[in-house]
Design an enzyme around this catalytic site. Structure first.
Site, PDB file in Angstrom:
ATOM      1  N   ASP A 535       0.833  -1.194   0.000  1.00 12.05           N
ATOM      2  CA  ASP A 535       0.000   0.000   0.000  1.00 12.05           C
ATOM      3  C   ASP A 535       0.869   1.247   0.000  1.00 12.05           C
ATOM      4  OD1 ASP A 535       0.518   0.841   2.870  1.00 12.05           O
ATOM      5  OD2 ASP A 535      -0.412  -1.106   3.251  1.00 12.05           O
ATOM      6  N   GLU A 615      23.565 -23.356 -16.219  1.00 10.90           N
ATOM      7  CA  GLU A 615      22.508 -22.534 -15.635  1.00 10.90           C
ATOM      8  C   GLU A 615      23.077 -21.252 -15.047  1.00 10.90           C
ATOM      9  OE1 GLU A 615      19.205 -25.863 -14.238  1.00 10.90           O
ATOM     10  OE2 GLU A 615      20.945 -25.453 -12.961  1.00 10.90           O
TER      11      GLU A 615
END
Length: 735
Positions: A535, A615
């Site tokens: 918020d 990776e």
């Protein structure tokens, strides 16, 4: 001027770059809301007021005209007991038990710059900005209640802020039962309500509903703004889309319980309200005391949802979030939570840190489990001292080792909580929220500290500063992992228990203010079971918030889509997690996980020591690319291209303010055999300029009207990203 006043006619007009907000004083002193929408020349709009038959409705005693019923008139700040039977902004219980406050216009004041609120976060104006404040004072001469309405007009940002302050000037005490920050009435309108519901791990789910002859009410009574709803919402014309049509965006600068309503009256008037509180809220005001509501913000767009979003993104980045990190680069991090959970040692974290250096990571965050006897989530919250045995050394030495690897160091905390099995609870059980004579409700095996108590705030401030001062801590992840339910504090007597929810938030803001002021070079991240406290109140103190505990890239497409309507990309915490996902077991490529996490602050949340060399090499490429694009991602205009709720794909674009570069990303959530060609239309580019896309030149108009032809995408949730840059070649390209 952004604020125009006609005192003779009692008209107040607030102008932004593209909108007009207008009020007018009625013949009996009531303040009416006349218009909010597309900018036009302000004029007397009193002809819009209802003047038809209003039989069987209450109207002011001094009127001999039934059409003066406040139930049919557009009010700026409607109150209880005045004949308005819709949702009101202010409900006051007087000492005699009556619920009435009849506010009439008293005076007004114009101020340059932006008003500020006491003890509450709010938007601010910069020295070189065109921002003005209007204060209108309303007064009830019987109860001697005064209400100040504040309007902050950010002319160039196309937003208006609102707040109110209620003062008891009478001789008797009063009790506020409801005090909203924002009410907005419309004379007519067939609107849709767009709100963002959800749950843990699936926050901000987009939902569009028609506003009919009933009241849509949503909010939070969880003690936080919650993952189930969010105070940010939109009302829109029926035909409004991303790029066309009228719409209005609203949000609240607050981190606790809130209530919002949207309704249509019997005469087709529409009203929305937004403010703090729930069904148990109350606030007692004795003579001379005042109560201030949190700040609400609103913005209008005639060009669809994307303009509303961009207005909010810009004003949050420039006029709300105060952290030095808001508009600067932030580190790519590795968080150990999904890599180890509670099961780690200092040695294990150093191994992860070493692997992190191989993929370009800048910072290691040590998550839950580093303090006291914290080996699971059943114990030790509140006992904020380092478990040196688990780390194998003092915190200062451990951080030195991390820094020696070339990494910064960050720390997880959850200061608002306490475990029953803790030294703190044994010493101060009265510090935990709990109803008298009852066993507490449990959440994640923990209780909530009473943040309304000054002694609790002092304890936490002393503990946390002691830890932060021990070592070179440059990042803090502040978590909060349960809803608040047992609302009772022994300190609140004489009918004041209803104040606890708001006093809790005021105590939290006080602690945040003190800590962020003391440590301006620490980047604070908010977390609350993921996105349960995402918020504007939190963004005032902290530049970023963990978007969701769900790290699955495909679920994140919808979560981040919903977040993007109100919150800037720079505020969204997003990480590359392991595949199969710990959230739902889904298998996703590293590329798609990385491109999805790049819509935010970007980091990793997996055991890097288990990655293969291939990776790691691939991850290093994604890290480098994100760092190269971070400034663009944080400061550019955001466009939603494909809606993951309506299509089997998701796509978004970020364009620099000067339109010189752009980043466009596409993720397929369903791949079919023998697919047709797909052309992805860009947005926000310079129509007449040439742009380079993978070595080919295209006019901006071509990219926006025809689009980029996507390659044939195959496999598991494939994705593609395009970096678009304005060509250095000037002049008209020949066919």
């Amino acid at each position: 001027m952004a604020i125009i006043v006609n005192e003779e006619k009692g008209i107040f007009a607030l102008e932004t770059q593209n909108s007009l907000y207008q009020m007018q004083i009625g013949k009996f002193g009531h303040l009416f809301h006349m218009y909010y929408g597309e900018k036009m020349v302000p004029q007397d709009l009193s002809y819009l007021l209802f003047d038809g038959q209003a039989n069987f409705t209450p109207y002011p005693y001094e009127s001999n005209n039934r059409s003066d019923s406040l139930d049919f008139l557009p009010q700026e700040y409607p109150t209880s007991g005045t004949g308005d039977l819709r949702s009101v902004a202010l409900d006051i219980e007087n000492e005699d038990g009556t619920h009435v406050v009849d506010l009439r216009f008293k005076t007004f004041e114009l101020m340059s710059g932006k008003y500020r609120l006491e003890s509450l976060p709010s938007f601010f104006a910069k020295a070189d900005e065109k921002v003005e404040t209007l204060k209108i004072i309303l007064f009830d001469k019987i109860s001697n209640i005064e209400v100040e309405l504040y309007y902050g007009v950010f002319e160039d940002r196309d937003v208006i802020t609102r707040a109110s302050r209620i003062t008891n000037l009478g001789t008797a005490s009063i009790t506020i039962r409801k005090a909203q920050s924002l009410t907005l009435d419309f004379h007519t309108g067939q609107f849709d309500l767009i709100h963002f519901h959800g749950k843990w791990t699936m926050e901000r789910q987009f939902e569009r509903l028609p506003i009919r002859h009933s009241t849509h009410s949503f909010g939070s009574n969880h003690g936080v703004s919650s993952n189930r709803q969010n105070p940010g919402f939109i009302i829109a014309d029926k035909n409004t889309t991303e790029t066309s049509g009228a719409c209005y965006g609203f949000n609240l600068v607050y981190s606790g319980n809130f209530t919002a309503t949207a309704e249509q009256s019997s005469l087709e008037l529409s009203r929305i309200t937004l403010g703090l509180g729930d069904s148990t809220f109350s606030w007692r005001l004795v003579t001379g005391e005042a109560f201030g509501t949190p700040e609400a913000i609103l913005s209008y767009s005639s060009q669809g949802f994307e303009r509303i979003s961009q207005n909010f993104h810009d004003v949050i980045r420039q006029n709300l979030s105060r952290s030095k990190f808001t508009n600067t680069s932030r580190p790519v991090l590795i968080n150990n939570w999904e890599a180890t959970y509670f099961d780690f040692t200092g040695e294990k974290l150093l191994d992860i840190a070493q692997s992190a250096t191989e993929i370009g990571v800048d910072l290691l965050v040590m998550d839950d489990g580093w303090f006291a006897n914290r080996f699971d989530d059943n114990r030790s919250l509140g006992d904020w001292y380092v478990n040196e045995e688990k780390l194998g050394m003092p915190l200062k030495d451990f951080v030195h080792k991390i820094n020696d690897l070339g990494l910064k160091f960050g720390l997880w905390i959850e200061p608002e909580m306490v475990s029953e099995e803790s030294e703190l609870y044994r010493a101060h059980p009265e510090w935990a929220l709990n109803f008298p004579h009852r066993k507490p409700l449990m959440g994640r095996n923990q209780l909530v500290l009473d943040m309304s108590k000054p002694e609790v705030i002092e304890y936490l401030f002393d503990c946390l500063t002691s830890i932060f001062d021990q070592a070179n801590i440059e990042y803090v992840k502040w978590d909060m992992n349960r809803p608040i339910t047992d609302w009772f504090s022994k300190d609140l007597v004489n009918g004041r228990q209803g104040e606890l929810q708001h006093r809790y938030i005021l105590g939290l803001y006080d602690l945040l203010e003190r800590l962020t002021s003391r440590y301006p070079n620490v980047c604070f991240e908010r977390c609350a079971s993921g996105g349960a406290r995402f918020d504007l109140g939190m963004l005032y103190y902290q530049p970023q918030i963990w978007t969701s505990d769900n790290t699955d890239a495909i679920n994140r497409l919808k979560i981040q889509y919903g977040m993007s309507f109100f919150y800037p990309i720079s505020s969204m915490g997003a990480h590359v997690a392991v595949s199969p996902s710990h959230s739902n077991g889904r298998i996703t490529t590293l590329k798609t996980r990385a491109l999805t996490a790049a819509v935010g602050t970007f980091g990793y949340e997996l055991d890097l020591t288990k990655m293969t060399n291939d990776e790691k090499a691939e991850a290093l490429d994604y890290t480098k690319a994100y760092k190269a694009y971070q400034k663009l991602i944080f400061s550019g205009d955001y466009y939603r291209l494909e809606n993951p709720f309506d299509t089997e794909c998701s796509s978004w674009q970020i364009v620099s303010k000067d339109k010189s570069e752009s980043l466009l990303t596409f993720v397929a959530t369903n791949v079919t055999g023998y697919p047709p060609a797909f052309y992805l239309k860009a947005k926000g580019l310079d129509k007449s300029a040439l742009y380079l896309v993978e070595g080919q030149e295209y006019y901006g108009s071509v990219l926006m009207n025809i689009g980029i032809k996507l390659p044939k995408l195959t496999g598991v949730y494939p994705s593609v990203q395009y970096y678009i840059k304005k060509s250095k070649r000037a002049g008209k390209k020949q066919l």
